[in-house]
Design a protein around this motif. Structure first.
Motif, PDB file in Angstrom:
ATOM      1  N   ILE A  32       0.848  -1.198   0.000  1.00  0.00           N
ATOM      2  CA  ILE A  32       0.000   0.000   0.000  1.00  0.00           C
ATOM      3  C   ILE A  32       0.885   1.250   0.000  1.00  0.00           C
ATOM      4  O   ILE A  32       0.598   2.217  -0.704  1.00  0.00           O
ATOM      5  CB  ILE A  32      -0.984  -0.011   1.186  1.00  0.00           C
ATOM      6  CG1 ILE A  32      -1.992  -1.154   1.018  1.00  0.00           C
ATOM      7  CG2 ILE A  32      -1.716   1.319   1.303  1.00  0.00           C
ATOM      8  CD1 ILE A  32      -2.844  -1.444   2.245  1.00  0.00           C
ATOM      9  N   LEU A  33       1.976   1.223   0.754  1.00  0.00           N
ATOM     10  CA  LEU A  33       2.905   2.354   0.762  1.00  0.00           C
ATOM     11  C   LEU A  33       3.499   2.625  -0.612  1.00  0.00           C
ATOM     12  O   LEU A  33       3.555   3.759  -1.065  1.00  0.00           O
ATOM     13  CB  LEU A  33       4.074   2.063   1.711  1.00  0.00           C
ATOM     14  CG  LEU A  33       4.040   2.605   3.110  1.00  0.00           C
ATOM     15  CD1 LEU A  33       5.268   2.140   3.875  1.00  0.00           C
ATOM     16  CD2 LEU A  33       3.923   4.095   3.165  1.00  0.00           C
ATOM     17  N   LEU A  34       3.945   1.558  -1.265  1.00  0.00           N
ATOM     18  CA  LEU A  34       4.713   1.706  -2.494  1.00  0.00           C
ATOM     19  C   LEU A  34       3.908   1.545  -3.770  1.00  0.00           C
ATOM     20  O   LEU A  34       4.367   1.946  -4.838  1.00  0.00           O
ATOM     21  CB  LEU A  34       5.873   0.698  -2.503  1.00  0.00           C
ATOM     22  CG  LEU A  34       6.876   0.865  -1.372  1.00  0.00           C
ATOM     23  CD1 LEU A  34       7.847  -0.295  -1.352  1.00  0.00           C
ATOM     24  CD2 LEU A  34       7.611   2.189  -1.496  1.00  0.00           C
ATOM     25  N   GLY A  35       2.740   0.931  -3.691  1.00  0.00           N
ATOM     26  CA  GLY A  35       1.930   0.727  -4.891  1.00  0.00           C
ATOM     27  C   GLY A  35       2.652  -0.118  -5.921  1.00  0.00           C
ATOM     28  O   GLY A  35       3.173  -1.182  -5.611  1.00  0.00           O
ATOM     29  N   ARG A 102      -7.199  -2.033  -3.093  1.00  0.00           N
ATOM     30  CA  ARG A 102      -6.518  -3.279  -2.735  1.00  0.00           C
ATOM     31  C   ARG A 102      -7.562  -4.229  -2.177  1.00  0.00           C
ATOM     32  O   ARG A 102      -8.376  -3.849  -1.326  1.00  0.00           O
ATOM     33  CB  ARG A 102      -5.431  -3.017  -1.695  1.00  0.00           C
ATOM     34  CG  ARG A 102      -4.701  -4.283  -1.276  1.00  0.00           C
ATOM     35  CD  ARG A 102      -3.416  -3.940  -0.558  1.00  0.00           C
ATOM     36  NE  ARG A 102      -2.697  -5.122  -0.136  1.00  0.00           N
ATOM     37  CZ  ARG A 102      -1.913  -5.849  -0.908  1.00  0.00           C
ATOM     38  NH1 ARG A 102      -1.732  -5.498  -2.158  1.00  0.00           N
ATOM     39  NH2 ARG A 102      -1.299  -6.907  -0.438  1.00  0.00           N
ATOM     40  N   ALA A 103      -7.534  -5.464  -2.642  1.00  0.00           N
ATOM     41  CA  ALA A 103      -8.481  -6.474  -2.183  1.00  0.00           C
ATOM     42  C   ALA A 103      -8.401  -6.628  -0.665  1.00  0.00           C
ATOM     43  O   ALA A 103      -7.308  -6.682  -0.096  1.00  0.00           O
ATOM     44  CB  ALA A 103      -8.192  -7.808  -2.860  1.00  0.00           C
ATOM     45  N   GLY A 104      -9.562  -6.655  -0.015  1.00  0.00           N
ATOM     46  CA  GLY A 104      -9.623  -6.820   1.431  1.00  0.00           C
ATOM     47  C   GLY A 104      -9.567  -5.516   2.204  1.00  0.00           C
ATOM     48  O   GLY A 104      -9.617  -5.528   3.430  1.00  0.00           O
ATOM     49  N   TYR A 105      -9.452  -4.397   1.502  1.00  0.00           N
ATOM     50  CA  TYR A 105      -9.366  -3.081   2.141  1.00  0.00           C
ATOM     51  C   TYR A 105     -10.388  -2.149   1.510  1.00  0.00           C
ATOM     52  O   TYR A 105     -10.825  -2.362   0.386  1.00  0.00           O
ATOM     53  CB  TYR A 105      -7.954  -2.496   1.986  1.00  0.00           C
ATOM     54  CG  TYR A 105      -6.927  -3.235   2.800  1.00  0.00           C
ATOM     55  CD1 TYR A 105      -6.625  -2.833   4.090  1.00  0.00           C
ATOM     56  CD2 TYR A 105      -6.273  -4.356   2.288  1.00  0.00           C
ATOM     57  CE1 TYR A 105      -5.693  -3.511   4.850  1.00  0.00           C
ATOM     58  CE2 TYR A 105      -5.346  -5.050   3.039  1.00  0.00           C
ATOM     59  CZ  TYR A 105      -5.047  -4.622   4.321  1.00  0.00           C
ATOM     60  OH  TYR A 105      -4.137  -5.302   5.076  1.00  0.00           O
ATOM     61  N   ALA A 106     -10.723  -1.083   2.238  1.00  0.00           N
ATOM     62  CA  ALA A 106     -11.701  -0.112   1.733  1.00  0.00           C
ATOM     63  C   ALA A 106     -11.245   1.296   2.083  1.00  0.00           C
ATOM     64  O   ALA A 106     -10.405   1.496   2.963  1.00  0.00           O
ATOM     65  CB  ALA A 106     -13.069  -0.388   2.345  1.00  0.00           C
ATOM     66  N   ALA A 114      -3.655   2.825   7.053  1.00  0.00           N
ATOM     67  CA  ALA A 114      -3.926   2.793   8.496  1.00  0.00           C
ATOM     68  C   ALA A 114      -4.460   1.418   8.909  1.00  0.00           C
ATOM     69  O   ALA A 114      -4.030   0.859   9.925  1.00  0.00           O
ATOM     70  CB  ALA A 114      -4.927   3.887   8.864  1.00  0.00           C
ATOM     71  N   ASP A 115      -5.358   0.861   8.125  1.00  0.00           N
ATOM     72  CA  ASP A 115      -5.916  -0.464   8.392  1.00  0.00           C
ATOM     73  C   ASP A 115      -4.812  -1.522   8.373  1.00  0.00           C
ATOM     74  O   ASP A 115      -4.702  -2.356   9.276  1.00  0.00           O
ATOM     75  CB  ASP A 115      -7.000  -0.775   7.356  1.00  0.00           C
ATOM     76  CG  ASP A 115      -7.719  -2.088   7.579  1.00  0.00           C
ATOM     77  OD1 ASP A 115      -7.435  -2.806   8.563  1.00  0.00           O
ATOM     78  OD2 ASP A 115      -8.587  -2.421   6.744  1.00  0.00           O
ATOM     79  N   ALA A 116      -3.959  -1.492   7.368  1.00  0.00           N
ATOM     80  CA  ALA A 116      -2.862  -2.463   7.252  1.00  0.00           C
ATOM     81  C   ALA A 116      -1.881  -2.308   8.421  1.00  0.00           C
ATOM     82  O   ALA A 116      -1.383  -3.310   8.955  1.00  0.00           O
ATOM     83  CB  ALA A 116      -2.145  -2.296   5.920  1.00  0.00           C
ATOM     84  N   ALA A 117      -1.617  -1.071   8.833  1.00  0.00           N
ATOM     85  CA  ALA A 117      -0.721  -0.833   9.963  1.00  0.00           C
ATOM     86  C   ALA A 117      -1.316  -1.403  11.246  1.00  0.00           C
ATOM     87  O   ALA A 117      -0.621  -2.054  12.027  1.00  0.00           O
ATOM     88  CB  ALA A 117      -0.452   0.660  10.118  1.00  0.00           C
TER      89      ALA A 117
END
Length: 165
Positions: A32-35, A102-106, A114-117
């Motif tokens: 997510i940071l780097l795309g 990204r799949a699994g995120y919104a 923030a969610d991934a962190a």
């Protein structure tokens, strides 16, 4: 038993190291940071470029990228044996790169970061006594800034002073 060479504040740096390892070890965080550049940058190169152990918001940089910053502090020492640690995490992105999927995120890229962190931190072992508690998750949008993101605050209790590793 408290040893003279021990420090109550020693855990600030130890916690930062553990948090950074959790973030750099998370595939979701790094992607997510780097795309699109996620496969090109080794995770250990993210420290002080995209992941910072302090709040870094340098708007003079020409890149339109995402950042993850963290800070630890000790807001209280409620007893002779226990201290409370507060962990603040900032997940923010240049406004031109907020559109991301990204799949699994919104949500926006900042929301997903923030969610991934948070997910990466929930998987940490050996971080204080008990569970890491999310206390708040607010938005971050400094006036006139090109960046938008999330500020999350976590708390955890730990022994006031521990034996050296």
């Amino acid at each position: 038993m408290i040893f003279l060479n021990e420090s109550i504040l020693r855990d600030i740096g130890i916690y930062k190291d553990k948090l950074i390892s959790a973030f750099t070890g998370s595939r979701d965080v790094t992607e997510i940071l780097l795309g699109e550049n996620a496969g090109e940058t080794p995770a250990e190169e993210l420290l002080f470029t995209r992941i910072f152990p302090y709040l870094e918001m340098d708007e003079s940089k020409p890149e339109e990228v995402s950042y993850l910053c963290l800070e630890t502090d000790i807001p209280s020492v409620p007893s002779r044996m226990v201290k409370n640690l507060r962990i603040t995490v900032w997940a923010y992105c240049h406004k031109n790169c907020l559109n991301y999927s990204r799949a699994g995120y919104a949500g926006t890229r900042a929301d997903q970061l923030a969610d991934a962190a948070e997910r990466a931190l929930r998987n940490l072992q050996d971080l204080g006594m008990g569970n890491l508690r999310l206390e708040s998750a607010s938005y971050l949008s400094p006036a006139g800034s090109k960046y938008y993101g999330r500020q999350m605050t976590f708390t955890v209790s730990d022994l006031k002073v521990k034996n050296s590793p």
